[in-house]
Write an enzyme that holds these catalytic residues in place. Structure first.
Site, PDB file in Angstrom:
ATOM      1  N   ILE A 693      13.273 -12.461  -3.904  1.00 36.74           N
ATOM      2  CA  ILE A 693      12.800 -11.432  -4.656  1.00 36.74           C
ATOM      3  C   ILE A 693      11.436 -10.913  -4.558  1.00 36.74           C
ATOM      4  O   ILE A 693      10.984  -9.883  -5.174  1.00 36.74           O
ATOM      5  CB  ILE A 693      12.967 -11.661  -6.105  1.00 36.74           C
ATOM      6  CG1 ILE A 693      12.042 -12.886  -6.492  1.00 36.74           C
ATOM      7  CG2 ILE A 693      14.357 -11.995  -6.563  1.00 36.74           C
ATOM      8  CD1 ILE A 693      11.991 -13.335  -8.154  1.00 36.74           C
ATOM      9  N   GLY A 694      10.757 -11.539  -3.609  1.00 35.58           N
ATOM     10  CA  GLY A 694       9.037 -11.185  -3.422  1.00 35.58           C
ATOM     11  C   GLY A 694       8.565 -11.837  -2.360  1.00 35.58           C
ATOM     12  O   GLY A 694       9.201 -12.913  -1.985  1.00 35.58           O
ATOM     13  N   GLY A 696       4.514 -12.666  -0.494  1.00 38.57           N
ATOM     14  CA  GLY A 696       2.947 -12.470  -0.895  1.00 38.57           C
ATOM     15  C   GLY A 696       2.380 -13.130   0.379  1.00 38.57           C
ATOM     16  O   GLY A 696       2.970 -13.837   1.347  1.00 38.57           O
ATOM     17  N   SER A 698       0.974 -16.060   0.109  1.00 38.78           N
ATOM     18  CA  SER A 698       0.988 -17.398   0.197  1.00 38.78           C
ATOM     19  C   SER A 698       2.559 -17.869   0.535  1.00 38.78           C
ATOM     20  O   SER A 698       2.851 -18.965   0.722  1.00 38.78           O
ATOM     21  CB  SER A 698       1.185 -18.014  -1.209  1.00 38.78           C
ATOM     22  OG  SER A 698      -0.587 -17.898  -1.532  1.00 38.78           O
ATOM     23  N   GLY A 699       3.452 -16.818   0.720  1.00 40.90           N
ATOM     24  CA  GLY A 699       4.887 -17.145   1.029  1.00 40.90           C
ATOM     25  C   GLY A 699       5.966 -16.437   0.155  1.00 40.90           C
ATOM     26  O   GLY A 699       5.665 -15.480  -0.499  1.00 40.90           O
ATOM     27  N   LYS A 700       7.249 -17.038   0.076  1.00 38.26           N
ATOM     28  CA  LYS A 700       8.234 -16.042  -0.385  1.00 38.26           C
ATOM     29  C   LYS A 700       8.770 -16.664  -1.655  1.00 38.26           C
ATOM     30  O   LYS A 700       8.371 -17.966  -1.885  1.00 38.26           O
ATOM     31  CB  LYS A 700       9.560 -16.141   0.546  1.00 38.26           C
ATOM     32  CG  LYS A 700       9.093 -15.601   1.988  1.00 38.26           C
ATOM     33  CD  LYS A 700      10.247 -15.660   2.498  1.00 38.26           C
ATOM     34  CE  LYS A 700      10.118 -15.108   3.999  1.00 38.26           C
ATOM     35  NZ  LYS A 700      11.492 -15.182   4.960  1.00 38.26           N
ATOM     36  N   VAL A 701       9.248 -15.718  -2.445  1.00 40.38           N
ATOM     37  CA  VAL A 701       9.461 -16.177  -4.057  1.00 40.38           C
ATOM     38  C   VAL A 701      10.946 -15.738  -4.032  1.00 40.38           C
ATOM     39  O   VAL A 701      11.604 -14.955  -3.616  1.00 40.38           O
ATOM     40  CB  VAL A 701       8.784 -15.309  -5.137  1.00 40.38           C
ATOM     41  CG1 VAL A 701       9.174 -15.751  -6.451  1.00 40.38           C
ATOM     42  CG2 VAL A 701       7.333 -15.578  -4.812  1.00 40.38           C
ATOM     43  N   LYS A 716       8.627 -20.639  -5.391  1.00 35.59           N
ATOM     44  CA  LYS A 716       7.807 -20.026  -4.582  1.00 35.59           C
ATOM     45  C   LYS A 716       7.609 -21.141  -3.567  1.00 35.59           C
ATOM     46  O   LYS A 716       7.267 -22.189  -3.518  1.00 35.59           O
ATOM     47  CB  LYS A 716       6.387 -19.750  -5.066  1.00 35.59           C
ATOM     48  CG  LYS A 716       5.262 -19.130  -3.990  1.00 35.59           C
ATOM     49  CD  LYS A 716       4.123 -18.585  -4.789  1.00 35.59           C
ATOM     50  CE  LYS A 716       3.306 -19.751  -5.453  1.00 35.59           C
ATOM     51  NZ  LYS A 716       1.894 -19.246  -6.033  1.00 35.59           N
ATOM     52  N   ASP A 827      -8.326 -14.959 -10.167  1.00 38.05           N
ATOM     53  CA  ASP A 827      -7.428 -13.911  -9.457  1.00 38.05           C
ATOM     54  C   ASP A 827      -6.654 -13.433 -10.550  1.00 38.05           C
ATOM     55  O   ASP A 827      -5.508 -12.889 -10.269  1.00 38.05           O
ATOM     56  CB  ASP A 827      -6.619 -14.404  -8.461  1.00 38.05           C
ATOM     57  CG  ASP A 827      -6.038 -13.507  -7.502  1.00 38.05           C
ATOM     58  OD1 ASP A 827      -6.585 -12.330  -7.402  1.00 38.05           O
ATOM     59  OD2 ASP A 827      -5.113 -13.646  -6.681  1.00 38.05           O
TER      60      ASP A 827
END
Length: 1001
Positions: A693-694, A696, A698-701, A716, A827
């Site tokens: 579903i996403g 970024g 840092s990796g995939k979700v 994640k 952040d």
């Protein structure tokens, strides 16, 4: 008239010129000193009229007594630099007011030379350091001393008590973090004392303070007070206002407090006070009583019914029991009563509203019985009627039909019955009408209040058809009508509501087909029409609704195929219990929807996880059936070879499946932080693109279903790129350390983590509405043009934005003020604010978070990390940070929520925060910059307040920013007066925000 003798005339002749010359010389000297002061301050433009050609006594900043200069009042004039060391050369100076400028430096010792000074105001500047121990060297004639809104730290020196003639001492909203002396209690002439909003070391209120016989106004809000409130208030006969709110006070309320006959306002909210409210009351001038958010027990004192001047009674969030004294309903001045979230019972006094201008009536979450008082809106000023979660019965009073001021009606979760008065549906100012979980009956009117945005009537006995006039409900955002007796078809006009985000009509008797054409459901997020008698096909138009994430059409009689377009944005789908047929569309043919299609015998899928019949192959052609014997032999030989290879390579295939198909090794370790019903074997096989579903830095979700009950989690997967390994390992460890340590409803819950040598997985609770930035800045949604050709964007309405802001603020406040040691996120941004199904906000992504070493002290970080547009200015200049960098980032989110702009969307040279500040300094109306998609007259004050709060949070100097605890308080007060827990209207906050000078931010 007698004639003076000649000697006297001669004497007068000689003395008069010298007298005139002496006065002229004194004035000239003072004028020269003033011009020297102007030069010292680098000749600010605001003082251009200070010149040699005019009389200083005519300058608006100067006060003269005779020809002597006795007062300087230079307020909000862009003065920078320090206090001139020669300012006390003005020997007759009695008043010095430099409030609201940019003056810096330590406390100016030069002021010790102003021996006649009576009034000194240095508030809202940038003074730093400690208040000097020898501050008693100031003029012994000093009556007024104000240092609030500066950056002083340390203790309040005991020597301040030697300024024995002080009548007003204002030291609030500074950075004082030491102690305050009990000797203040010896200032016998003191009339006003304000030490609020400081971070004093935990301290008890000195008994000496209750002996200040002339003290009229006493404020110690959020001053880190602990212990019990000292008794013996009889030593403060002049007391008018007492504010000890937002501390950690315990014990009972002193019995003699309400015996102070001059007392008008009492604020003791947000403490840990216990016991009963004193019933001995002689303070008959009381106007405001706020004892909310404590642990008070017992009954509301009968004596409160004698307070003829009482306007506000706030007792919410306690454990009070018994009935409301009948006499309180007859108070002539009462306009705001908030006693919700207690254990009160009995019937509501019938005279509420009959004798006073009642505006706010919040008695929800108690055990009240009987009818609503008939005259609540007798004065025509009632704004909020909030009585939900009681045992009230009977019908809604007909008198509310003419209550043109009413904005919020919340009567849900009671035992009301009968029909809703016809006129009540149409009250012009009505915004929220929440009546679920009662026994109301009747039909929906064809016309509703023009501003109505929320209509909740689920679990009642409403009947009849949904009127075709529904197309006029253009402001409707939420319509919940589940479990009623509605019949007939769903009118086409219902699909024309452009702002509708939630539509629940499940559990009714609706029939016919769904509207074939979807007109304007651009904002629709949740649609539930289950448990009805709907027939026909699912409209393909539902597949083009880019915001739709929850769709439930189960337990109807729908037929035909599932539209191929369906599923692009869906996170929850239920089509079970229908008569659908055909193959599952590719976008839905995965384990995330394993229970979405049950009870449809005609559906098929090639994915065994869905538990449906396998889709058959297409019929073979005549040519394909003419296979020669030679071909059969060749195919048979190949098959035999493959079978032999399969037997030999079985072990290798298993390893290949585990290590290469999924990219993992088999040495997994699952660490959970709560009792779970699943293991790593549930998670690992589903980490594929169908569940992603996403993605970024840092990796995939992934969204992973974990059981047959429909529960899902978010996973994640940390990237394993070699160049990122060290950084990502640190982020993984930081997130695990912090989220395993803290628990809060506004912080995302880490359920566990799975790791091996080269891969890391973090398992979180799944939040249906994803991240805030997707709602504020949804770039993937194509424009939808209407007749005028304008583009309509998907938006969150303002009440939901304010709710999100408060939730996120509470999460950060918990991290900063309640965690020990404190945690800074580093952040904070809108993409790290996640939203559940009810749009409750939760702070996420703690990979860069840092645990503070000691309280709020600066903590060193090895590198600067964050996101452009959200990073505080000092973060890029120093490697020492504290929680104020989170406050800055949160301020940017507030600016996003109010303007609709992105954090880096200022102009080609600036961020949103810089642009917003320059806009505010330009003097143009703030209303013009607010997000036009959500600004409505009813929300303008609230939005303006939050915009200003965003400016305050993004102040250039960290010390000028509020704490997150203060931000929470301000947001609570920014909402409309009927929002649960608020105390002030949005306009009040506009008037009271410490932003009187925007340049200082």
């Amino acid at each position: 008239m007698p004639i003076l003798p000649l000697p006297s005339l001669l004497l007068l002749f000689f003395l008069l010129p010298f007298h005139v010359i002496s006065q002229s010389t004194t004035t000239q000297n003072d004028q020269n000193i003033l011009l020297k002061i102007k030069s010292f301050w680098s000749n600010p433009p605001s003082l251009n009229h200070w010149n040699q050609s005019s009389d200083p006594c005519s300058w608006p900043e100067i006060t003269c007594t005779g020809t002597n200069i006795t007062g300087i009042t230079v307020v909000d004039q862009d003065i920078s630099g320090t206090v001139p060391p020669f300012i006390c050369d003005l020997k007759n100076l009695t008043v010095l007011d430099l409030n609201y400028n940019d003056i810096t430096g330590n406390f100016p010792a030069a002021l010790y030379n102003c021996t006649n000074l009576r009034y000194l105001d240095l508030s809202q500047n940038y003074f730093v350091g400690k208040i000097p121990d020898d501050i008693s060297r100031l003029s012994p004639e000093l009556r007024y001393l104000s240092l609030f809104g500066n950056n002083f730290s340390g203790d309040i020196p005991a020597s301040i008590s030697r300024l024995s003639k002080l009548s007003s001492l204002q030291l609030h909203q500074t950075l004082l973090n030491g102690s305050f002396p009990q000797e203040i209690g010896y200032l016998n002439d003191l009339e006003e004392l304000n030490l609020s909003f400081n971070k004093f070391t935990p301290s008890r209120l000195p008994p000496s303070f209750t002996q200040l016989k002339r003290l009229r106004k006493f404020y110690m809000t959020e001053a880190n007070l602990i212990g019990e409130i000292p008794g013996n208030f009889s030593g403060m006969p002049a007391m008018e206002i007492l504010d000890l709110s937002f501390n950690r006070l315990n014990g009972s309320i002193p019995r003699d407090l309400f015996l102070l006959k001059n007392l008008t306002q009492v604020y003791l909210y947000e403490n840990n006070l216990t016991g009963e409210i004193p019933d001995s009351i002689q303070a008959l001038n009381l106007k405001i009583i706020d004892l909310s958010a404590n642990k008070l027990t017992g009954e509301i004192p009968e004596g409160f019914g004698n307070l003829a001047s009482l306007t506000n009674l706030t007792l919410m969030y306690n454990q009070l029991s018994g009935e409301i004294p009948t006499s309180i309903g007859r108070l002539p001045s009462l306009n705001d009563i908030r006693i919700f979230a207690n254990k009160l019972s009995g019937e509501l006094p019938p005279d509420f509203g009959r004798y006073s201008v009642l505006k706010i009536f919040e008695v929800n979450q108690n055990q009240f019985t009987g009818n609503l008082p008939e005259n609540l809106c007798y004065s025509g000023k009632l704004i909020g009627l909030i009585v939900f979660s009681n045992n009230l019965s009977g019908e809604i009073p007909n008198s509310l039909e003419t209550c043109g001021s009413l904005r919020v009606l919340q009567v849900y979760d009671n035992r009301f019955s009968g029909k809703i008065p016809d006129g009540l549906w149409k009250v012009s100012s009505l915004d929220k009408m929440m009546m679920s979980d009662n026994s109301f009956s009747g039909e929906l009117p064809s016309e509703l209040a023009p501003k109505l945005s929320i209509l909740e009537i689920s679990n009642n006995k409403f009947s009849g058809e949904i009127t075709t006039g529904v197309s006029s409900w253009t402001n409707m955002r939420v319509f919940k009508g589940s479990n009623n007796l509605f019949t007939g078809e769903i009118p086409q006009g219902l699909t024309s509501l452009p702002n509708l985000a939630t539509l629940l009509l499940d559990g009714n008797q609706l029939s016919g087909q769904l509207p074939a054409t979807i007109l304007s459901w651009n904002s629709l997020n949740t649609l539930n029409l289950s448990k009805n008698q709907l027939t026909g096909q699912i409209p393909a138009g539902l597949g083009f609704l880019k915001v739709l994430s929850v769709l439930d059409l189960s337990r109807n009689n729908l037929s035909g195929q599932i539209p191929a377009q369906l599923g692009r944005q869906l996170v929850s789908l239920d089509l079970s219990g229908n008569k659908l047929a055909g193959a599952i569309p590719a976008q839905l043919d995965n384990g995330a929807f394993d229970k979405s299609f049950q009870g449809n015998p005609g559906l098929c899928s090639n994915n065994p996880v869905l538990g449906l019949n396998s889709c058959s192959s297409r019929p073979q052609t005549e040519q394909s059936r003419k296979i020669s014997g030679k071909s059969v032999a060749i195919i048979g030989s190949i098959a035999a070879i493959l079978m032999l290879l399969a037997v030999i390579m079985t072990g290798y295939v298993i390893v290949l499946y585990r290590r290469r198909k999924h990219g993992f090794n088999s040495n997994w370790k699952f660490t959970s932080f709560q009792k779970l019903t699943f293991t790593e074997s549930t998670i690992l096989p589903r980490l594929n693109d169908n569940h992603m579903i996403g993605q970024g830095g840092s990796g995939k979700v992934y969204r992973i279903p974990v059981n047959r009950s429909g529960d899902v989690v978010a996973v994640k997967k940390i990237s394993t790129r070699k160049d990122l390994d060290l950084r990502l390992e640190k982020e993984f460890l930081a997130e695990v350390e912090i989220l395993s340590m803290i628990r809060h409803s506004n912080i995302v819950k880490l359920m566990g983590h799975i790791s091996c040598d080269n891969s890391k997985l973090l398992v979180y609770e799944y939040l249906e509405n994803r991240s805030l930035d997707r709602w504020l800045h949804r770039k993937q949604s194509p424009p939808n043009r209407g007749l005028t050709g304008s583009v309509r964007h998907v938006v969150l309405d303002w009440p939901k934005r304010l709710h999100i802001a408060l939730g996120a603020a509470r999460g950060l406040s918990y991290m900063h003020h309640d965690c020990c040691p404190a945690v800074i996120h580093r952040d904070v941004k809108s993409s790290n604010v996640l939203l559940d199904g009810e749009f409750n906000a939760k702070i996420a992504d703690f990979g860069l978070a840092k645990i503070l070493a000691k309280g709020s002290e600066l903590t060193a970080v090895s590198t600067v990390a964050g996101s452009f547009g959200y990073m505080a200015p000092e973060y890029g200049q120093t490697l020492k940070v504290n929680e104020k960098i989170d406050v800055y980032s949160f301020g940017v989110i507030l600016l996003e929520l109010t303007t609709g702009k992105e954090a880096n969307d200022g102009n080609e040279h600036s961020s949103l925060a810089e642009w917003a500040l320059q806009y505010a300094l330009g003097g143009d109306p703030i209303e013009d910059v607010l997000d036009k998609d959500v600004r409505e007259p009813m929300y303008m004050n609230e939005m303006s307040s939050v915009f200003k709060l965003g400016l305050w949070c993004t102040s250039r100097l960290p010390a000028n920013r509020p704490s997150m605890m203060e931000v929470c308080q301000m947001l609570l007060r920014c909402g409309p007066a009927m929002v649960v827990g608020t105390r002030k209207s949005g306009q009040d906050v506009v008037d009271h925000l410490p932003l009187l000078k925007l340049e200082n931010v």
